[in-house]
Design a protein around this motif. Sequence first.
Motif, PDB file in Angstrom:
ATOM      1  N   LEU A 133      26.859   6.267 -38.402  1.00  0.00           N
ATOM      2  CA  LEU A 133      25.506   6.522 -37.906  1.00  0.00           C
ATOM      3  C   LEU A 133      25.115   5.476 -36.874  1.00  0.00           C
ATOM      4  O   LEU A 133      24.539   5.805 -35.826  1.00  0.00           O
ATOM      5  N   ASP A 134      25.434   4.208 -37.138  1.00  0.00           N
ATOM      6  CA  ASP A 134      25.140   3.153 -36.166  1.00  0.00           C
ATOM      7  C   ASP A 134      25.830   3.445 -34.834  1.00  0.00           C
ATOM      8  O   ASP A 134      25.245   3.245 -33.757  1.00  0.00           O
ATOM      9  N   SER A 184      16.704   4.095 -36.789  1.00  0.00           N
ATOM     10  CA  SER A 184      16.178   2.947 -37.517  1.00  0.00           C
ATOM     11  C   SER A 184      16.717   1.674 -36.883  1.00  0.00           C
ATOM     12  O   SER A 184      17.861   1.635 -36.427  1.00  0.00           O
ATOM     13  N   ALA A 185      15.903   0.625 -36.849  1.00  0.00           N
ATOM     14  CA  ALA A 185      16.334  -0.639 -36.244  1.00  0.00           C
ATOM     15  C   ALA A 185      15.490  -1.771 -36.806  1.00  0.00           C
ATOM     16  O   ALA A 185      14.610  -1.561 -37.634  1.00  0.00           O
ATOM     17  N   ARG A 186      15.787  -2.988 -36.334  1.00  0.00           N
ATOM     18  CA  ARG A 186      14.997  -4.161 -36.696  1.00  0.00           C
ATOM     19  C   ARG A 186      14.528  -4.831 -35.415  1.00  0.00           C
ATOM     20  O   ARG A 186      15.202  -4.773 -34.376  1.00  0.00           O
ATOM     21  N   ALA A 193      29.931  -3.522 -31.414  1.00  0.00           N
ATOM     22  CA  ALA A 193      29.278  -4.023 -32.623  1.00  0.00           C
ATOM     23  C   ALA A 193      28.425  -2.955 -33.300  1.00  0.00           C
ATOM     24  O   ALA A 193      27.906  -3.170 -34.395  1.00  0.00           O
ATOM     25  N   ARG A 194      28.226  -1.829 -32.608  1.00  0.00           N
ATOM     26  CA  ARG A 194      27.407  -0.718 -33.114  1.00  0.00           C
ATOM     27  C   ARG A 194      25.970  -1.179 -33.369  1.00  0.00           C
ATOM     28  O   ARG A 194      25.379  -0.885 -34.401  1.00  0.00           O
ATOM     29  N   THR A 195      25.410  -1.930 -32.421  1.00  0.00           N
ATOM     30  CA  THR A 195      24.070  -2.482 -32.606  1.00  0.00           C
ATOM     31  C   THR A 195      23.156  -2.111 -31.442  1.00  0.00           C
ATOM     32  O   THR A 195      23.614  -1.887 -30.315  1.00  0.00           O
TER      33      THR A 195
END
Length: 500
Positions: free
Chosen positions: A421-422, A459-461, A483-485
Motif C-alpha cells: 500500500l505504501d 494516510s501519512a504523518r 523507501a516507499r515514503t
Amino acid sequence: MKRVVMVLPRIPVLPRAAAPAEAQSELTARLDALLNEFEAPSEFSPEALADAERAIAAHAAGQGAPSVDLRDVPFVTVDPASSTDLDQAVFLARAGAGYLVRYAIADVPSFVEPGSALDAETRERGQTIYLPHRRIGLHPGAISEDAGSLLPNVDRWAYVFTFELGEDAGVSRMEVERAVIRSTAKLSYEGVQADLDSGSPSEFASLLREVGEKRIELERQRGGASLNLPEQEVEIAESGRIVLTSRAPLPVETFNAQISLMTGLETGRLFVEHGVGLLRTMPAPGREALAEFRARVKALGTPWPEGVPYGEFLRSLDTSDPHQLAAMYAAGSLFRGAGYLALPSGEDDDGAALIQAALGAPYAHTTAPLRRLVDRFALVVVEALSASRPVPPEVLDALPQLPALMKASDQRAGQVQRAALDLVEAFVLSSRVGEVFSAEVTSSSKGKAAIQIADPAVSARVSTDATPGSQVRVRLAGVDLDARTLSFEVVGPQETQQTS
C-alpha cells in the motif's frame, strides 16, 4: 487499523509520470520484490503441485466423497464481485417464529493430505496474501479458485453447518456434517445491497438483513464491539490511472459477516465445552487503555458517557463526522493482542484467556479455509465433535503448532500488504509533488500527527500541533519510491485552515 482492499486489475498503470508500459513494468517489479524482502513464499514446489493434482483427480473420481447429498438446497455465495476463491455459501429460511440457516464451508481438508508436501507448504504460508496485481495463495490456484471453490452450478464438497435459530436469532441447535452441495448463484455485496435498497427486496436479501440485525443486537447484549473503519481500496479508473479511495462497508457486508461470526462463536463454544480445538482470542482492554481512550475522545468533543460499554459507544459513532471518525481511529488502541490458543491450554480457570473480548465470547476461525490455515483444522475438529467422534490424531498433533505458525504468518502478511500500500500510494502521488491536499488529523502526539487525505485516500504523518478531528491543508514535499515514503508539510497558519 484500516482494512485495505486491493482491487487493482492484473495490469496497473501509472498516472502521468511515465508511459503505461514503463509504469506497469516498474510497479510490478517493485511489488514482486516485496515477496523476497519479507521472505514470503510465492511459487509452490513441484511436489506440492503434484499433491494438488492428485487430490483434484481423487475428487473428480468421487474418492472420499461425503455420503450426505444437499444439492437440493439452494445455497448462494455473497462476496466481492471479483472473488473466485469462494469459501462460504449460505441458505436462509424461516422456521416458525425463528430461522433455519445452513452455512456451507469449502471442504479444504479433503484436498490436503496430512504429512504431504502440500500440507508442509500451507503450514509455512499460513494464509493468502493479497497484492494489487496478484494473490499469493495459501493453496495452488487449481484448488482455491477452481476445484475447492464453491463456484455456482457445479458440485462441491463442503462442511455444512445447520443452525436452528429462535425468534431473536439466537442459536438453539447446531449440527455439522460433510455434504455434497451445489451453489445456485454467485452474488456480490453491491448486488445484494441494491436488492435491499430496491424497495421490494428478495426473500434472501430480506432474511439476510433480518438475521444480521438481530445478531448485531445479540452482540450488543453480550457487550461485544466492532471497529468499523472505512476501507481503503486500490482501484484503476477508466482513464488508466491508479485510484485510492476510502469507503465505509456496505450494510449487507455487516449482515453477511454476522453469519460467519455466528459460526465462529458456536464453534468456539463447542471447543471450550469439549476442551479441544483452536480459539481466536483477544484480551479485554485494560484500565489504562480505557482511561486513555476516554480522555482522547473527550478532547475530540465526542465524550464517552460513564456507564456506557465501549462497544455501545463505538456503535453510536458517525464516521462521516471528522471528530467521530477520529474517535473511531482512537479506538484501535482497545483492539490489541489478538492471537490463537490451542486447547487444552492449561490456562486459568476463570476463562478470561479463552475469550475474544471484542465479541464477548469464545470464538474460532472456521469459515475461510481456502485463505487461512487454521480453519482447515477447525473444520475437522468441529465436525468430529458434532458427530461425537474422536478428533483424528494427526489433527490433535497439529493444534499446538498452529498458534506460532499463524503468528508468523500474520506478521509477514501484514508487512507485505502495508509495504504494498505504501508503494502504491507513492506511485499515485509521484507526479504530484508540490500539490496541496485537504486532510483530517486522526491522532497526534508530541508535535507529530497522523493524517488522512480524502482524495486520494492516503494516510501519512506530518509535523503539526493540530488536534485529532481538526482539518489541515498539507503540501506534498517529496516522494521516495525506494523507501516507499511520502513527505508532507502543513501549509499556512492552522487557525485559517479549511477544507477545499
